[in-house]
Design a protein around this motif. Sequence first.
Motif, mmCIF file in Angstrom:
data_model
loop_
_atom_site.group_PDB
_atom_site.id
_atom_site.type_symbol
_atom_site.label_atom_id
_atom_site.label_comp_id
_atom_site.label_asym_id
_atom_site.label_seq_id
_atom_site.Cartn_x
_atom_site.Cartn_y
_atom_site.Cartn_z
ATOM 1 N N GLU A 361 0.592 -1.040 0.046
ATOM 2 C CA GLU A 361 0.038 0.039 0.124
ATOM 3 C C GLU A 361 0.841 1.346 -0.040
ATOM 4 N N ILE A 362 1.859 1.143 0.804
ATOM 5 C CA ILE A 362 2.816 2.533 0.744
ATOM 6 C C ILE A 362 3.784 2.637 -0.351
ATOM 7 N N ALA A 363 4.153 1.474 -0.620
ATOM 8 C CA ALA A 363 5.437 1.559 -1.908
ATOM 9 C C ALA A 363 4.711 1.895 -3.175
ATOM 10 N N GLU A 364 3.656 1.068 -3.709
ATOM 11 C CA GLU A 364 2.880 1.103 -4.905
ATOM 12 C C GLU A 364 2.046 2.286 -4.916
ATOM 13 N N GLY A 365 1.690 2.676 -3.605
ATOM 14 C CA GLY A 365 0.598 3.928 -3.482
ATOM 15 C C GLY A 365 1.483 5.108 -3.517
ATOM 16 N N VAL A 366 2.491 5.104 -3.384
ATOM 17 C CA VAL A 366 3.280 6.680 -3.936
ATOM 18 C C VAL A 366 3.765 6.352 -5.050
ATOM 19 N N ALA A 367 3.897 5.241 -5.905
ATOM 20 C CA ALA A 367 4.543 5.011 -7.279
ATOM 21 C C ALA A 367 3.220 5.606 -8.032
ATOM 22 N N GLU A 368 2.144 5.208 -7.663
ATOM 23 C CA GLU A 368 0.824 5.710 -8.343
ATOM 24 C C GLU A 368 0.642 7.098 -8.400
ATOM 25 N N LEU A 369 0.991 7.731 -7.049
ATOM 26 C CA LEU A 369 0.937 9.267 -7.069
ATOM 27 C C LEU A 369 2.094 9.919 -7.954
ATOM 28 N N ALA A 370 3.177 9.103 -7.917
ATOM 29 C CA ALA A 370 4.178 9.813 -8.967
ATOM 30 C C ALA A 370 3.957 9.723 -10.154
ATOM 31 N N ARG A 371 3.037 8.725 -10.862
ATOM 32 C CA ARG A 371 2.665 8.568 -12.056
ATOM 33 C C ARG A 371 1.628 9.482 -12.571
ATOM 34 N N GLU A 372 0.671 10.008 -11.458
ATOM 35 C CA GLU A 372 -0.294 11.245 -11.413
ATOM 36 C C GLU A 372 0.488 12.374 -11.807
ATOM 37 N N ALA A 373 1.504 12.683 -10.896
ATOM 38 C CA ALA A 373 2.381 13.781 -10.706
ATOM 39 C C ALA A 373 3.323 14.025 -12.123
ATOM 40 N N GLY A 374 3.381 12.851 -12.544
ATOM 41 C CA GLY A 374 4.212 12.907 -13.846
ATOM 42 C C GLY A 374 5.800 13.073 -13.296
ATOM 43 N N VAL A 375 6.146 12.437 -12.137
ATOM 44 C CA VAL A 375 7.509 12.294 -11.804
ATOM 45 C C VAL A 375 8.022 11.026 -12.113
ATOM 46 N N PRO A 376 9.226 10.845 -12.798
ATOM 47 C CA PRO A 376 9.826 9.466 -12.958
ATOM 48 C C PRO A 376 10.107 8.919 -11.861
ATOM 49 N N LEU A 377 9.468 7.770 -11.515
ATOM 50 C CA LEU A 377 9.966 7.124 -10.330
ATOM 51 C C LEU A 377 9.866 5.506 -10.573
ATOM 52 N N THR A 378 10.873 4.789 -9.938
ATOM 53 C CA THR A 378 11.079 3.398 -10.332
ATOM 54 C C THR A 378 10.802 2.743 -8.877
ATOM 55 N N THR A 379 9.878 1.991 -8.633
ATOM 56 C CA THR A 379 9.796 1.423 -7.333
ATOM 57 C C THR A 379 10.206 -0.146 -7.111
ATOM 58 N N ASN A 380 11.184 -0.390 -6.416
ATOM 59 C CA ASN A 380 11.619 -1.669 -6.050
ATOM 60 C C ASN A 380 11.335 -2.123 -4.821
ATOM 61 N N ARG A 450 1.782 12.928 -1.424
ATOM 62 C CA ARG A 450 1.124 13.514 -2.604
ATOM 63 C C ARG A 450 1.340 14.822 -2.579
ATOM 64 N N GLU A 451 1.620 15.582 -1.453
ATOM 65 C CA GLU A 451 2.016 17.049 -1.421
ATOM 66 C C GLU A 451 3.436 17.195 -1.941
ATOM 67 N N ALA A 452 4.367 16.393 -1.635
ATOM 68 C CA ALA A 452 5.837 16.456 -1.703
ATOM 69 C C ALA A 452 5.755 16.330 -3.305
ATOM 70 N N LEU A 453 5.306 15.342 -4.042
ATOM 71 C CA LEU A 453 5.330 15.192 -5.187
ATOM 72 C C LEU A 453 4.891 16.290 -6.124
ATOM 73 N N ALA A 454 3.938 16.997 -5.851
ATOM 74 C CA ALA A 454 3.250 17.832 -6.427
ATOM 75 C C ALA A 454 4.186 19.061 -6.575
ATOM 76 N N GLU A 455 5.027 19.129 -5.497
ATOM 77 C CA GLU A 455 6.225 20.242 -5.797
ATOM 78 C C GLU A 455 7.067 20.012 -6.404
#
Length: 455
Positions: A361-380, A450-455
């Motif tokens: 929930e944590i790792a993949e949840g943030v990965a999804e938020l990054a996709r929505e924010a358009g931030v390149p993120l690889t979650t291993n 969500r807030e951090a990635l938006a910035e």
Amino acid sequence: MPRKRARLAAADETLSYTGSMRSESRIKPHVQSLNLERRAEQFFPGGVNSPVRAFCAVGGHPPFVVRAEGATLFDADGNRYVDLFGSWGPMILGHAFPPVVEAIREAAGRGTSFGASHAGEANLAELVRRCFPSVEKMRFVSSGTEACMSAIRLARGFTGRNFIIKFEGCYHGHADALLVKAGSGVATFGIPGSAGVPAETAQHTLALPYNNLAAVEAAFAAHPSQIACILVEPVVGNAGTIPPAPGYLAGLRRIATEQGALLILDEVMTGFRLSLGGAQQLYGVTPDLTTLGKVLGGGLPCGTFGGRADVMNLLAPLGPVYQAGTLSGNPLAMAAGIATITHLIERQSEIYPQLERVTGEIAEGVAELAREAGVPLTTNRVGSMFTWFFTAGPVTDFASASASDSEAFARFHRRMMQAGVWLPPSQYEAAFVSTAHGEAEVELILEAAREALAE
Ligand code: KE4
């Protein structure tokens, strides 16, 4: 700009960030922590007793912890943080877990160190062997460094060979032979990875790319009958989290057997974490030797190395390979380890699925938020250890991990700290979740991200 001044500059940003840029910042200014840091700097290089704690890679000032409980760290200024580094792995049951605290308290009343044999050593060893059947015999030490350093000495003594193979991005503690970088070619001599490591020491360490079996074959071809062991983190945690490619660990096992070298799995981080039997249980690979630490001691100083009895019996006092330690098998560390591993064994059917679910929930949840924010993120992620790499990825070895935007990670880290989420202070470290992390922590982490990635 020297790293320290760069960090202070970033810290000013952090403090001003706290004061002006966002009123809803969850964290009060670090006044007491700054005082404590200045005091610590009078005693310790960089003010720390382990370099990564100094926040050099992420900027800002490290809060000073006054206590920890469950999934929460409390700092000297009354701030609280969701802990996502878990003392670098040991705190799988959360901080101040009552059965562990009680076990330590009870043991302390009977003496803190004997320097003599006591039943607690075999009591913990029995639990280790139950979880790691490949560990026929073992020896307790006080850190993962000691475990890995001793394991390679034993491998050299058993095989009569001097070369060892390790992998770029893997860390096995700070013994000289293991602070080595890759030489120019995959089969050439290692070069010192730290000042103070003699070239003569480094040259017997071959540092190869991870997830690359051809490089291992080439090393053995270049040094026939000269390589004592292959030492590997079965899931890398020290370049950030990097899982083994399908068949990779089985390939290392095959090559080691064919070449008469020992396969040593460094499970200091993965042991008891990825499953009760660590990575060797998860991936079905049987090493000749295993090193363990972190969870093993329930937060107290403890490590072990162990495996095939015919290899371990070369250790003094039975055999010619010397190894020793004043606090090895320390009664408090044994008590904390026994309480921790006993709880993991008894509650394994609920603990590991819970860790898998909450960490997902944590790792993949943030990965999804990054996709929505358009931030390149690889979650291993493997089980309850994971890393968010600020790169499009994939991240399969140290070279691809190094392509990450560590400055972006540093900004993310500072924003998450301001929101009360304490990530490991480096792009190249693994994050860890404990059984104390629940839905409240998940929600706080996702909202902060969500807030951090938006910035
Ligand atoms: P220690 O000597 O730090 O107990 O263990 C060394 C070690 C050995 N093997 C693996 C796979 C490890 O991860 C470690 C130590 N891990 C680091 C975190 N990346 C400890 C944190 C630190 O150095 O402060």
